[in-house]
Design a protein around this motif. Structure first.
Motif, PDB file in Angstrom:
ATOM      1  N   VAL A  16      71.302 -31.162  17.898  1.00 33.23           N
ATOM      2  CA  VAL A  16      71.658 -29.950  17.172  1.00 33.23           C
ATOM      3  C   VAL A  16      70.539 -28.961  17.435  1.00 33.23           C
ATOM      4  O   VAL A  16      69.361 -29.292  17.257  1.00 33.23           O
ATOM      5  N   ARG A  17      70.882 -27.765  17.883  1.00 34.94           N
ATOM      6  CA  ARG A  17      69.863 -26.744  18.181  1.00 34.94           C
ATOM      7  C   ARG A  17      69.767 -25.730  17.052  1.00 34.94           C
ATOM      8  O   ARG A  17      70.761 -25.234  16.547  1.00 34.94           O
ATOM      9  N   GLN A  18      68.520 -25.408  16.714  1.00 32.27           N
ATOM     10  CA  GLN A  18      68.196 -24.366  15.738  1.00 32.27           C
ATOM     11  C   GLN A  18      67.447 -23.287  16.513  1.00 32.27           C
ATOM     12  O   GLN A  18      66.540 -23.585  17.268  1.00 32.27           O
ATOM     13  N   VAL A  19      67.868 -22.033  16.370  1.00 32.39           N
ATOM     14  CA  VAL A  19      67.183 -20.916  17.011  1.00 32.39           C
ATOM     15  C   VAL A  19      66.629 -20.022  15.911  1.00 32.39           C
ATOM     16  O   VAL A  19      67.350 -19.602  15.016  1.00 32.39           O
ATOM     17  N   GLU A  28      66.428 -28.503   8.384  1.00 34.02           N
ATOM     18  CA  GLU A  28      67.869 -28.403   8.185  1.00 34.02           C
ATOM     19  C   GLU A  28      68.624 -28.889   9.422  1.00 34.02           C
ATOM     20  O   GLU A  28      69.654 -29.570   9.294  1.00 34.02           O
ATOM     21  N   ALA A  29      68.130 -28.552  10.618  1.00 30.76           N
ATOM     22  CA  ALA A  29      68.769 -29.027  11.857  1.00 30.76           C
ATOM     23  C   ALA A  29      68.708 -30.552  11.925  1.00 30.76           C
ATOM     24  O   ALA A  29      69.701 -31.206  12.279  1.00 30.76           O
ATOM     25  N   LYS A  34      71.223 -35.907  11.356  1.00 31.79           N
ATOM     26  CA  LYS A  34      71.280 -37.202  10.667  1.00 31.79           C
ATOM     27  C   LYS A  34      72.630 -37.422   9.994  1.00 31.79           C
ATOM     28  O   LYS A  34      73.154 -38.534  10.018  1.00 31.79           O
ATOM     29  N   GLN A  35      73.194 -36.373   9.410  1.00 34.06           N
ATOM     30  CA  GLN A  35      74.504 -36.504   8.770  1.00 34.06           C
ATOM     31  C   GLN A  35      75.557 -36.874   9.812  1.00 34.06           C
ATOM     32  O   GLN A  35      76.357 -37.771   9.612  1.00 34.06           O
ATOM     33  N   TRP A  36      75.536 -36.174  10.955  1.00 39.50           N
ATOM     34  CA  TRP A  36      76.479 -36.489  12.031  1.00 39.50           C
ATOM     35  C   TRP A  36      76.268 -37.922  12.528  1.00 39.50           C
ATOM     36  O   TRP A  36      77.228 -38.679  12.683  1.00 39.50           O
ATOM     37  N   GLY A  51      62.394 -34.758  17.562  1.00 39.56           N
ATOM     38  CA  GLY A  51      62.273 -33.348  17.237  1.00 39.56           C
ATOM     39  C   GLY A  51      61.655 -32.683  18.459  1.00 39.56           C
ATOM     40  O   GLY A  51      60.564 -33.070  18.881  1.00 39.56           O
ATOM     41  N   ILE A  52      62.377 -31.708  19.047  1.00 40.01           N
ATOM     42  CA  ILE A  52      61.933 -31.145  20.325  1.00 40.01           C
ATOM     43  C   ILE A  52      61.817 -29.628  20.221  1.00 40.01           C
ATOM     44  O   ILE A  52      62.818 -28.910  20.355  1.00 40.01           O
ATOM     45  N   PRO A  53      60.594 -29.123  19.987  1.00 39.10           N
ATOM     46  CA  PRO A  53      60.416 -27.669  20.051  1.00 39.10           C
ATOM     47  C   PRO A  53      60.459 -27.245  21.517  1.00 39.10           C
ATOM     48  O   PRO A  53      59.699 -27.750  22.341  1.00 39.10           O
TER      49      PRO A  53
END
Length: 153
Positions: A16-19, A28-29, A34-36, A51-53
């Motif tokens: 899931v990507r957060q921008v 939140e991402a 985790k929910q998915w 976690g990948i910045p």
């Protein structure tokens, strides 16, 4: 803090990507991922979360910073979902830093990583992202691993 070099294999990941600015939105991402993953029955004791910045906030405007919350997938697990994207992470040589999962300990780790690399004749490999690796046995004891891509100098 424990540090050692490890050759990581290539990973197939769902993410899931957060921008936007790094921080609370990254959490939140990870929660959405985790929910998915839980709905797909992928959150087992052998699961590896990442976690990948994707961007350096020192050189990328905050509103353009990308963060991927990911789970390592096996080749056998089919994915048919609009909730996640699929990708491959190439493997290679990494410095693994086992740290307590607190902001203070993560910052302290970064103060020690560059000198450690220099002492061991390595430098950052800027062609690959730094990752935070979360494995069940470490997380339940409040630890995670910072995975820093490296190359010999």
């Amino acid at each position: 803090m424990e540090m050692y070099f490890e050759t990581l294999q290539s990973y197939r990941i769902a993410y899931v990507r957060q921008v936007g600015p790094y921080g609370a939105a990254n959490v939140e991402a990870m929660d959405r991922l985790k929910q998915w993953a839980n709905d797909q029955e992928l959150l087992t004791e052998s699961a590896i979360l990442l976690g990948i910045p994707q961007d350096d906030p020192a050189s990328t405007p905050p509103q353009q910073c990308r963060y991927d919350a990911a789970i390592v997938m096996t080749e056998l697990e089919p994915v048919h979902s609009d909730a996640v994207e699929m990708s491959e992470l190439s493997g290679g040589e990494y410095l693994i830093c086992k740290v307590r999962h607190t902001a203070e300990d993560m910052q302290q780790a970064w103060n020690e990583i560059i000198p450690y690399l220099q002492q061991n004749h390595h430098t950052l490999d800027h062609t690959k992202p730094v990752m935070e690796r979360y494995r069940y046995q470490l997380l339940k004891n409040h630890f995670c691993e910072i995975c820093v891509p490296v190359k010999l100098v």
